[in-house]
Motif scaffolding. Sequence first.
Motif, PDB file in Angstrom:
ATOM      1  N   ALA A  57     -47.246 -18.897  26.906  1.00  0.00           N
ATOM      2  CA  ALA A  57     -46.763 -17.619  26.387  1.00  0.00           C
ATOM      3  C   ALA A  57     -47.171 -17.499  24.926  1.00  0.00           C
ATOM      4  O   ALA A  57     -47.214 -18.499  24.197  1.00  0.00           O
ATOM      5  N   VAL A  58     -47.466 -16.276  24.494  1.00  0.00           N
ATOM      6  CA  VAL A  58     -47.863 -16.037  23.108  1.00  0.00           C
ATOM      7  C   VAL A  58     -46.614 -16.027  22.234  1.00  0.00           C
ATOM      8  O   VAL A  58     -45.657 -15.307  22.516  1.00  0.00           O
ATOM      9  N   GLU A  59     -46.622 -16.824  21.195  1.00  0.00           N
ATOM     10  CA  GLU A  59     -45.488 -16.911  20.272  1.00  0.00           C
ATOM     11  C   GLU A  59     -45.807 -16.109  19.015  1.00  0.00           C
ATOM     12  O   GLU A  59     -46.875 -16.257  18.428  1.00  0.00           O
ATOM     13  N   ARG A  60     -44.867 -15.269  18.617  1.00  0.00           N
ATOM     14  CA  ARG A  60     -45.071 -14.410  17.454  1.00  0.00           C
ATOM     15  C   ARG A  60     -44.370 -15.003  16.236  1.00  0.00           C
ATOM     16  O   ARG A  60     -43.324 -15.646  16.358  1.00  0.00           O
ATOM     17  N   LEU A  61     -44.947 -14.743  15.084  1.00  0.00           N
ATOM     18  CA  LEU A  61     -44.344 -15.108  13.806  1.00  0.00           C
ATOM     19  C   LEU A  61     -43.684 -13.846  13.262  1.00  0.00           C
ATOM     20  O   LEU A  61     -44.366 -12.937  12.784  1.00  0.00           O
ATOM     21  N   THR A  62     -42.355 -13.765  13.354  1.00  0.00           N
ATOM     22  CA  THR A  62     -41.645 -12.517  13.129  1.00  0.00           C
ATOM     23  C   THR A  62     -41.200 -12.388  11.674  1.00  0.00           C
ATOM     24  O   THR A  62     -40.455 -13.229  11.164  1.00  0.00           O
ATOM     25  N   HIS A  63     -41.693 -11.346  11.040  1.00  0.00           N
ATOM     26  CA  HIS A  63     -41.227 -10.907   9.727  1.00  0.00           C
ATOM     27  C   HIS A  63     -41.518  -9.412   9.683  1.00  0.00           C
ATOM     28  O   HIS A  63     -42.646  -8.998   9.401  1.00  0.00           O
ATOM     29  N   PRO A  64     -40.534  -8.570   9.997  1.00  0.00           N
ATOM     30  CA  PRO A  64     -40.817  -7.145  10.244  1.00  0.00           C
ATOM     31  C   PRO A  64     -41.627  -6.459   9.165  1.00  0.00           C
ATOM     32  O   PRO A  64     -42.607  -5.771   9.464  1.00  0.00           O
ATOM     33  N   GLN A  65     -41.238  -6.631   7.916  1.00  0.00           N
ATOM     34  CA  GLN A  65     -41.926  -5.907   6.849  1.00  0.00           C
ATOM     35  C   GLN A  65     -43.358  -6.403   6.672  1.00  0.00           C
ATOM     36  O   GLN A  65     -44.291  -5.602   6.542  1.00  0.00           O
ATOM     37  N   LEU A  66     -43.547  -7.713   6.688  1.00  0.00           N
ATOM     38  CA  LEU A  66     -44.892  -8.254   6.526  1.00  0.00           C
ATOM     39  C   LEU A  66     -45.773  -7.878   7.714  1.00  0.00           C
ATOM     40  O   LEU A  66     -46.945  -7.521   7.538  1.00  0.00           O
ATOM     41  N   CYS A  67     -45.243  -7.952   8.934  1.00  0.00           N
ATOM     42  CA  CYS A  67     -46.018  -7.579  10.115  1.00  0.00           C
ATOM     43  C   CYS A  67     -46.454  -6.122  10.027  1.00  0.00           C
ATOM     44  O   CYS A  67     -47.606  -5.786  10.338  1.00  0.00           O
ATOM     45  N   GLU A  68     -45.551  -5.258   9.595  1.00  0.00           N
ATOM     46  CA  GLU A  68     -45.897  -3.841   9.471  1.00  0.00           C
ATOM     47  C   GLU A  68     -46.989  -3.630   8.428  1.00  0.00           C
ATOM     48  O   GLU A  68     -47.947  -2.875   8.653  1.00  0.00           O
ATOM     49  N   GLN A  69     -46.872  -4.294   7.288  1.00  0.00           N
ATOM     50  CA  GLN A  69     -47.881  -4.153   6.244  1.00  0.00           C
ATOM     51  C   GLN A  69     -49.239  -4.673   6.721  1.00  0.00           C
ATOM     52  O   GLN A  69     -50.278  -4.063   6.443  1.00  0.00           O
ATOM     53  N   CYS A  70     -49.227  -5.787   7.458  1.00  0.00           N
ATOM     54  CA  CYS A  70     -50.492  -6.360   7.927  1.00  0.00           C
ATOM     55  C   CYS A  70     -51.154  -5.455   8.962  1.00  0.00           C
ATOM     56  O   CYS A  70     -52.380  -5.282   8.952  1.00  0.00           O
ATOM     57  N   ILE A  71     -50.363  -4.881   9.869  1.00  0.00           N
ATOM     58  CA  ILE A  71     -50.931  -3.977  10.867  1.00  0.00           C
ATOM     59  C   ILE A  71     -51.541  -2.758  10.188  1.00  0.00           C
ATOM     60  O   ILE A  71     -52.650  -2.321  10.531  1.00  0.00           O
ATOM     61  N   GLU A  72     -50.842  -2.207   9.211  1.00  0.00           N
ATOM     62  CA  GLU A  72     -51.379  -1.058   8.476  1.00  0.00           C
ATOM     63  C   GLU A  72     -52.638  -1.450   7.707  1.00  0.00           C
ATOM     64  O   GLU A  72     -53.616  -0.684   7.658  1.00  0.00           O
ATOM     65  N   PHE A  73     -52.649  -2.642   7.140  1.00  0.00           N
ATOM     66  CA  PHE A  73     -53.820  -3.102   6.401  1.00  0.00           C
ATOM     67  C   PHE A  73     -55.004  -3.306   7.344  1.00  0.00           C
ATOM     68  O   PHE A  73     -56.145  -2.933   7.017  1.00  0.00           O
TER      69      PHE A  73
END
Length: 542
Positions: free
Chosen positions: A166-182
Amino acid sequence: MRCVLIASTAAELLFYWADAAFLRRLRPPAATAAQDPALEDSLNTLFAPLIISCTALLEKLSDTYTCFRAEHGQHLHVLHMFGDCLYIAVNGDGTENEDDLRRTLFVLRRLVEAHCGLVMLDAHLIRKELRPADSERRERTWSLLRGLLETYIRLREEDQSFAVEAVERLTHPQLCEQCIEFLERQVVQHINSSPERGGDEVGHAFLLVHTKLLAFYSSRNASSIRPADLLTLILLVQDLYPSQSADEELSPQPVAEKVLPHGPKRSESIPMSSSSSHGATEKESDDQDTDDQSVPEVYYTPEPSPGRQSTGSESWSESLELVGDGDADAADVQMAEDLLQTLGPLLPEASNPRRIFLEASLRDGSCLLLPHTMHCLALWPGIFLVLLTKGPTSHVAITLHQLLDGFLVLEKKLEEGQEVGAPRAHPFLAELRQRMDKFVKKLSGQDVQLQNAWVEFKNKIFSRSEAGSNLELLQVLGTVKRQLCSVYRQLFLTPTSHSLSQGLRDRAQKLMREKLLDWRDFLLVKSRRNITMVSYLSMWPG
């Protein structure tokens, strides 16, 4: 003592991997790598009776054994037939059971499929790919598969995501959002609009911290990526850049401490709302689990390095030089620049880019193997940016997949003894004929063998005067399939010059490093120790 091998129905060895204990049983300790042909002969002698008996049972009974234990119960054998290739796994030390060995065989088959695509449908062509006539090319192919298999065995024992698949995620909502936008604005959109991309288009971009997924972005016209394929990509990344120890990954720490001359400060908490989030952050925060329900989980942003603001808003054309903010003097800025230069060449350039075949779902619900090119950009040891691109000939792969699917359905009907000559009884025949005529016409005589095979097949199945038997139709149909797979092999398995330019990759790598520079140590620690950074953040900020 373990061994895994792939063999043809003619008992020809197509690939093998064995650990040191198994090899010692086959050859004396003084044997060298130059005696590999003798080792292959030993393996052929050892497994030939097993392969021949398995093939004979399939021909006579359409069934065969899938698992057995040798005399005295020491050696467990697991067999599985994939197409025209027999996969065999052996364990002689009792460390693996039948399920473990079968999982290894399915993983090996997926790795072969990921590197060979639809060529696996033809026994003759897959033999050429797995066992090339050139010994040097064969050694490269086998070394690649052996390395991937050893990496998988290591990760299955050490990593949770591969143990449970199974794919394991590294959860940090704000950082994940910034990285996706970047990834969307500064990586994918800029690369796809650049004339340097060489006809390739980035469909997916994601960030990995070891084997954990930090952020994933897919363009609008890109197909979805299955979790199994994502695990395959993570395995490829780990094979290119094996994980180091935590001390080695954090080795530049003394230099990094000099960048903060005024001493550590308590970082401010990240506000959980943003104008550019479109509600995504609020949704993620609602779903966020906490270790302790009595104490709400709070995420913190480390202070940016002196001399710049880590907003992630830099464009390709803007300068990436550090500019002082008034608090840091020229010496501090120079230290920061020296840090970036120190962190730059930490990892050697691996064998990038790499052609990979991933399953994709189309709008009509069909699933097919699409060729992609994987670009793995190492930001630091343990942190990677992966770009998946599609070439300008991807639509040809879709057409070939649909044609081969149609011929497989027709082949099954012929093997069952059905009469398929009447188009009214089988409407798909008319559609298959129309698609195949259109495809052959587009080739404009470039593949004469395919054109001749298709003309012969049409004369056998559609002509009333020369209608052939099912056996004759199966033979001609097999020739058509082989020629289609050959076209697929020429287009997607031969070395190609289509790739993102080195300049585009370097820019993406540099911008992503700038974006994650302040988060580097936090992410590496978070990936190793999945803990919530709340209790001791005031003592060790950032």
